[in-house]
Design a protein around this motif. Sequence first.
Motif: not given
Length: 423
Positions: A247-248, A215-217, A238-242
């Motif tokens: 929600d995706e 989702t984050a990459k 930060n993006l991994m945590a988000s």
Amino acid sequence: MEIWSYIGIASVLLVAYKFLKRLGKGLPVLELMLLIAGLQWIIGPLIEYASPSLHYKYFMYVTQAEYMSFVVPAYLVFTVVIMLVIKKRVELPFKLDQLKAYSDYGLKIFLIGLFFDLFGGALPGALGFFAFILSNFKFVGAIILYYSESKKLKTLFYLVILYLLLTSILKGLFHDFILWSTFFYMFWSLKYKPSFSRILLTIIAGGVFVITLQTAKFAYRAQITDNYSGNKLALFMNLMASSFLVDETEVAELDDGVDSNVRLNQGWIISAVLDHIPNNQEHLNGTTIKDAIFSAILPRLLNPNKTKAGGRENFRRFTGLDISSGTSMGISIIGEAYGNFAAFGGILFMGFWGLFLGKVWLFLYAKIKQNIIFIAFIPLIFLQVIKAETELVVVLNHLVKSMIVVFLFIWFAKKHLMWNFNK
């Protein structure tokens, strides 16, 4: 759902169970390959059929009935043949603790890999693949050192995983990190023999991590390719945590509208092949299969017309879809099987391909019995084989060439470096 869809789900679940049960008892590399294929060829497409992404390009080009009536039988034949061929060689009766006697060799193999990882890019293009194989020796060395009695040398195993994660973050490419981490987990399981419940819990946690990463990459890549000047590690975290906490769809705004299942679903490409051939392109009758075999056997110097890796040429030919020169997409072996031999012939081809891979596994199994150090090279040899999206020319080329490099290295080490593998 169609009957073939239910059979497909059941077959993937059975493969997943076999994979989990063999962790800690064997090295389920082929089972991992079958599981990845099942997820990308069957489960991903079923999710897409049930909940379409509505993407302008990444959609299923044929009906569910047409798709599953070919893919599921082909996958079943592929799976059954492999399972029957390797059924007596799925567990490893070898004592992997013997690897601790080769810690000094493991360190040297690790340093060879590190050298080519740092300086292999300076070699001429013709030696690029050779350098790539040798750069992966660092992972082979780390596996051997994991069984060392020295805590310092054993620490290198974990440092390599951290190094792989950091380089993946810097490059924005995480495929190799996921694959090598899975291989490392296999060897961890062989060493500590965890219970089935512990394996299941670990796999679930790993699955959550991979979904979060997927989702984050793309959001991460979008920022670093836009001349991001900040701390890439902090951005990634930060993006991994988000991705994990929100929600995706909130993260997907940076993802060009591509949801997680599109990344899992190899079926949209396979369905494009089913739609394009033979409606707009005649079946190729083994042309790309023959090219792949010659490419694997002959070096480019003797085969100047050798098919180039990357999948662009075959993707356009098999799907009729356009793809930019900088994009790499594979039609997968099952898509290539249909494109060459139609449905029935494609199913038969998948059986022959499964037979071939099973025989390769038996051959390497015999080599491990002769020299235990070979077991550390197995993940390297199968690195491209287990990727469900990769076409035959890439898979066969890597499988054959990596085996040649490994066997030549072991021969050279025994003959000229005087390495003793009978400790």
